[in-house]
Design an enzyme around this catalytic site. Structure first.
Site, mmCIF file in Angstrom:
data_model
loop_
_atom_site.group_PDB
_atom_site.id
_atom_site.type_symbol
_atom_site.label_atom_id
_atom_site.label_comp_id
_atom_site.label_asym_id
_atom_site.label_seq_id
_atom_site.Cartn_x
_atom_site.Cartn_y
_atom_site.Cartn_z
ATOM 1 N N CYS A 185 0.582 -1.223 0.176
ATOM 2 C CA CYS A 185 0.074 0.148 0.086
ATOM 3 C C CYS A 185 0.938 1.240 0.188
ATOM 4 O O CYS A 185 0.378 2.352 -0.503
ATOM 5 C CB CYS A 185 -0.821 0.155 1.188
ATOM 6 N N HIS A 443 -2.190 1.647 7.249
ATOM 7 C CA HIS A 443 -2.721 1.617 5.594
ATOM 8 C C HIS A 443 -2.385 2.953 5.301
ATOM 9 O O HIS A 443 -2.711 4.063 5.698
ATOM 10 C CB HIS A 443 -4.004 1.097 5.836
#
Length: 1091
Positions: A185, A443
């Site tokens: 990510c 994230h």
């Protein structure tokens, strides 16, 4: 050191070697740079020189002091050589063979360029700002060390960078998402943020020719630029999510310590990715390793993300300034002490002090204390900002940092004379956000802007639109701002200088609202920090959120358009500029709210004018009001705006305002209100917001006209010299109460004189009489025995009633039944002193007043009173009779049993301290009996005379006498024991020390807990005589040591231990102290024998 000395001494050796080498015919071999062994050619020139090298190095060189090296050595050498006139090369090559950079200046063609961008004459190439004019300097000058040096070669011109999506020929799409290949990510979000930077995307698309001819991939190596361009093209042409395999498969080549599948930091990956792209671009040049650092910083990545910081280190001893330049590609902002991005920039570019005596000054030649400050010497095209959210331990700072889609960095740019006047405006193009609580987990997502100006959120393979409000509220980590091309004043000039190559700072133009128009030249503006709306002490220039301190010319006619008027008066004159810290001025500036359409909050500060000396002050709201013309007011009025009468002429003298308020207003603003425009009252004077001391400071006029603004009267003229001073309302009340008796004695004589001296109903002390009631006649004043109604003072802490403690009330209230309840009274409106609201001034006895008239309470600054109209008490005062005797008497009494004695306003003890307790109770009960069910007093006045307890008519005999008895007992109990009162107040009771002393030093020992536990254990009088369970004395001693606060729970009533405990209980009940029980062996043995 002159090298010619050593050369001359070895002339024979060198000449012999040359002759021998030429004679043999191997001169070419001696001139070659190939490595040969000594055995191959012993007769070569190289071997001859090496053999004699030891002799040459061992030769002694004698040094001679010469006055000038140029004349002593170089002139002698010139005589031995033939000077050939050099010819300028036509291809613009320098001495090193590299192509010279002319920076687009055609006049520099054919000149040899030095290391710092100078020609042969020592003149900088940047000194030719105009391409058509070449200002030659015959003498020349050296490079300025305080200026940014120029590179010898530019690999990619800054002018070729295309800023904005509109500069490209193609149509840009939103872009597809990227598939997460396993903890990638950080990679996906970084690539999405880079692909949505217009300058970088336009450059990657322009590398199509390089992609077709790139030979790096064929050789088995890796070209990161081609991989980025192909990935960008895939996101633009593919509708579904793409897999950036060209990037993460070569992750080891980008950064050696990064591993596929492991969580990494997005900013760290960004830095390694940009460096890999720079290396790939430098590999296109043959001699890229020999390029200096300034040339390497001219790559496309360096031109897009790169900028220069100007570091100024100032010595605190000699004020020597050392200037250095630092190249940067991102700014790391500390957000620990900042709540917004602007505050973080302020902290980054602020002046900081270095370590004490840790900097060695170049001027002092010693270690001194110094300060350091950064400035933007050359701002980048794309500004990369990283917020320091992670610490070295991996913790994350999750505070919210507010930022705007557009930021202005003009005030942080380095000021120079050749600075451009265009502002340095950046707009947000993309950003990387982090969701998580630490560096090791979380994230990453990205937000990017499109060609249409909208923003999209890229969460791996998910792409969704996002509002700009949500963008500004995200937890940003990396932000990319691009220079806004629309803010450039001249596109041609911006193109010529590469969009602020100098990045200087010039005067920032101030936006003026369209409603203000004037054909005259604008006044000089103050360039510097701008004040927020309201300014200092309520000053406002009425220009909305952009408040700029301006300086007014001395004479400027006024111009008015659309209800907004510009000032046309002379500038403010003042000998000294003072900022008063009075309470009234502070409250005025704190709660003054800015109004729309040119209506400003009033600020009534005194102005001491001096004609001889002139001092410019910032434009305030009062100065914008003209004295000669009437300001046109808009028809819409807000609650905090005064209603002005447009048809009134301000030049005519005004008569006293006698219009009463139809409905009593209940204001929520304290008495000392910061704004005098809270009440919506129709006022005929448009200049009522002028300062009250403007006319008093100017020439005195014989007319004594007064104008009332929301209940506050303002004096425009004065008859006496001492009557123009402002008197505070609270001080006026205090001193009028003290001199109330003296004023009553001279009431009749002074009342007649007052009617003759004041034809316009204007008193010299600033009190203004209002409309009188019909029950009052001018010839016969009311009885001076009428007690005044208690004055109400509203402050920030609440509403206070002023009670007086004089002994004449009991005598004056005897014949109060014969008087008319509602009498006419003079309304006294004080002229507030805004410099100091509690300053001492003249008392009310200095001016002739009407002592027969009752004093009206000052409620919310309003002095309007009509006949038989209930008073507006703001919800705190009952609408009873005008005298208010019941409430007055109740407020004078103190709460003796709960706190210390309450003194009256004049500092004397209250009536409860002087009167008997029985009489007070009787008066209290009598007061309650005269109140009706609504809580308001009846028309029968309760006076303050001494009433016997037997003469009071109680509603019920038994209840009233029991109430008196209970009150008397309560008072006796309160005065009996002071220590009990202290316990009732919540204080800690002090342990009495009787015969026994507390000698227990055990930590945490509490004698109260031990005593209460003892009562709980023996509340049943003891149990049966159970034998001891533990016969072991040693174990019993250990048990008692562990249970210090426990006693014998099973001993019978006849045991010695129980008798000892009962004696302790009786001793404690009698008020004595006790010591901790010390277990002895004799007591335990005796107890065991009895059992």
């Amino acid at each position: 050191m002159p090298v010619s000395v050593a050369v001359c001494e070895t002339t024979n050796v060198v000449n012999a070697a040359l002759r021998e080498s030429l004679g043999v015919g191997i001169g070419s071999g001696g001139a070659s740079s190939d490595d040969k062994s000594a055995g191959e050619d012993t007769n070569s020139l190289q071997n001859h020189i090496v053999a004699n090298a030891k002799r040459i190095l061992m030769t002694k060189i004698e040094y001679e002091e010469v006055p000038n090296y140029q004349e002593a050595v170089l002139e002698n050498l010139k005589s031995k050589y033939i000077v050939i006139k050099p010819t300028n090369p036509t291809n613009g090559c320098n001495l090193n063979g590299n192509t010279a950079n002319t920076f687009g200046n055609k006049n520099n063609a054919g000149k040899i360029v030095g290391a710092n961008g100078h020609d042969n004459n020592g003149r900088k190439l940047s000194d030719h700002p105009n391409q058509n004019h070449n200002h030659a300097n015959p003498n020349g000058h050296h490079a300025n060390p305080n200026e940014l040096p120029k590179p010898k070669r530019v690999l990619y011109p800054r002018e070729n960078i295309r800023i904005g999506w509109k500069q490209s020929e193609r149509k840009w799409q939103v872009g597809s998402g990227m598939i997460n290949a396993g903890n990638t990510c950080y990679l996906n979000s970084t690539l999405q943020a880079l692909f949505h930077i217009p300058a970088l995307a336009n450059w990657l698309v322009s590398e199509q020719a390089h992609m077709e001819n790139c030979n790096v991939s064929e050789s088995g190596s890796f070209c990161i630029i081609c991989a980025m361009a192909k990935t960008l093209q895939a996101t633009q042409t593919t509708q579904s999510a793409v897999r950036p395999f060209l990037i993460y498969t070569k992750l080891k080549q980008i950064c050696k310590h990064m591993i596929v599948g492991r969580q990494e930091d997005a900013h760290e990956f960004l830095r390694f990715l940009v460096e890999a792209m720079e290396r790939a671009y430098l590999m296109r040049f043959r001699n890229y390793k020999e390029l200096d650092q300034l040339v390497k910083e001219t790559t496309p990545l360096g031109q897009i993300f790169g900028g220069y910081l100007r570091s100024e280190v100032r010595c605190l001893s000699c004020n020597h300034v050392s200037i250095t330049f630092q190249h940067f590609q991102d700014l790391l902002l500390d957000i620990r002490k900042s709540d917004s991005l602007e505050e973080a920039f302020e902290g980054y570019f602020s002046r900081e002090k270095l370590e004490d005596f840790g900097y060695k000054c170049e001027g002092c030649k010693k270690k001194v204390s110094a300060t350091k400050q950064f400035r933007l010497e050359r701002a980048p095209i794309t500004l990369c900002i990283q917020l320091k959210r992670f610490s070295m331990m991996g913790n994350k700072l999750t505070k919210q940092i507010t930022f705007k889609p557009r930021i202005d960095l003009s005030k942080f740019a380095a000021r120079s004379p050749a600075a451009s006047v265009q502002p340095l405006i950046y707009r947000l193009v993309s950003m990387v956000t982090h969701l998580g609580v630490s560096q090791h987990c979380g994230h990453y997502t990205a937000i990017g802007s499109t060609e249409a100006g909208s923003y999209y959120n890229f969460d791996d393979s998910y792409v969704r639109p996002i509002a700009i409000q949500s963008v500004c509220n995200t937890n940003a980590y990396i932000m990319f701002y691009e220079l806004d091309p629309l803010q450039t004043s001249s596109p041609a000039a911006a193109r010529a200088n590469g969009l602020r190559l100098t990045n200087g700072h010039g005067p920032v133009p101030v936006a003026v609202p369209a409603t203000v128009s004037s054909p005259l030249p604008s006044p000089a503006k103050f360039i510097g920090p701008q004040l927020p709306p309201g300014g200092i002490n309520g000053y406002s220039n009425g220009h909305g959120p952009k408040t700029t301190i301006q300086f007014k010319p001395q004479h400027q006619p006024s111009h008015q358009q659309n209800g907004v008027q510009q000032s046309a008066k002379s500038p403010l004159l003042s000998t000294h500029v003072k900022v008063e810290a009075a309470a009234g001025a502070a409250a005025l500036a704190a709660s003054a709210a800015p109004t729309a359409n040119g209506n400003k909050s009033s600020s009534n500060h005194s102005n001491h004018k001096s004609v001889n000396q002139q001092h410019y002050l910032p434009i305030s709201s009062e100065d914008e009001d003209s004295e000669d013309e009437v300001k046109a007011r808009p028809t819409v009025q807000l609650p905090s705006m005064p209603k002005m009468d447009d048809c009134m002429d301000s030049g005519k003298p005004k008569s006293p305002v006698k219009t009463p308020v139809k409905t009593p207003l209940k204001s929520l603003v304290p008495y000392e209100s910061a704004s005098e425009e809270e009440e919506v009252v129709p006022l005929p004077n448009p200049n009522a917001r002028k300062r009250s001391s403007d006319s008093s400071d100017s020439e005195h006029e014989p007319t004594t006209s007064s104008v009332q603004l929301n209940g506050h009267s303002k004096t425009n003229g004065s008859l006496s010299n001492g009557s123009s001073k402002s008197t505070d309302a609270i001080d006026e009340i205090f001193k009028s109460l003290k001199g109330y008796q003296a004023k009553k004695k001279s009431a009749d004589s002074e009342d007649d004189d007052d009617d003759e001296d004041e034809p316009n109903n204007q008193l010299t002390n600033g009190w203004h009489p209002q409309k009188q009631s019909q029950s009052q006649s001018r010839s016969g004043p009311p009885s001076p025995k009428t007690p005044p109604s208690p004055a109400v003072i509203k402050s920030k802490t609440g509403i206070w009633k002023v009670t007086r403690d004089d002994g004449d009330d009991d005598e004056d209230d005897d014949d109060d039944d014969d008087e008319v309840v509602e009498e006419a009274r003079a309304v006294r409106t004080p002229v507030k002193n805004h410099r100091n609201p509690f300053a001492s001034s003249k008392t009310a006895t200095d001016s002739p007043t009407t002592p027969g008239a009752k004093r009206q309470k000052l409620l919310n600054g309003s002095a309007i009173k009509t006949q038989q109209q209930p008073r507006a008490g703001n919800g705190y005062q009952s609408e009873a009779t005008a005298n208010g005797g019941t409430v007055n008497e109740l407020l004078k009494q103190s709460h003796r049993g709960y706190s210390s004695s309450v003194l009256s306003w004049n500092g004397k003890p209250a009536e409860l301290e002087k009167e008997p307790f029985v009489l007070v109770c009787a008066k209290r009960i009598a007061g309650h009996g005269s109140l009706d069910g609504s809580g308001s007093g009846s028309n029968t006045d309760i006076i303050d005379t001494e009433i016997p307890a037997a003469a009071v008519n109680f509603p019920s005999g038994s209840c009233s006498f029991s109430l008196l008895a209970d009150a008397r007992d309560q008072r006796q109990r309160d005065l009996a024991d002071d220590e009990e009162n202290e316990m009732d107040r919540g204080r800690q009771r002090k342990v009495k020390s009787g015969s026994a002393k507390i000698s227990n030093s055990t930590p945490g020992y509490n004698p109260f807990m031990e005593f209460e536990n003892q009562k709980r254990w023996h509340k049943n009088g003891g149990g049966g005589g159970f034998p001891r369970f533990y016969q072991n004395q040693n174990f019993r001693q250990g048990f008692q040591q562990r249970n210090k606060f426990k006693f014998n729970r099973f001993g019978g009533p006849g045991s010695a231990k129980f008798q000892q405990q009962r004696a302790l209980q009786r001793h404690l009940a009698a008020g004595g102290g006790f010591t901790r029980r010390q277990p002895t062996h004799s007591a335990q043995q005796q107890q065991q024998q009895q059992s």
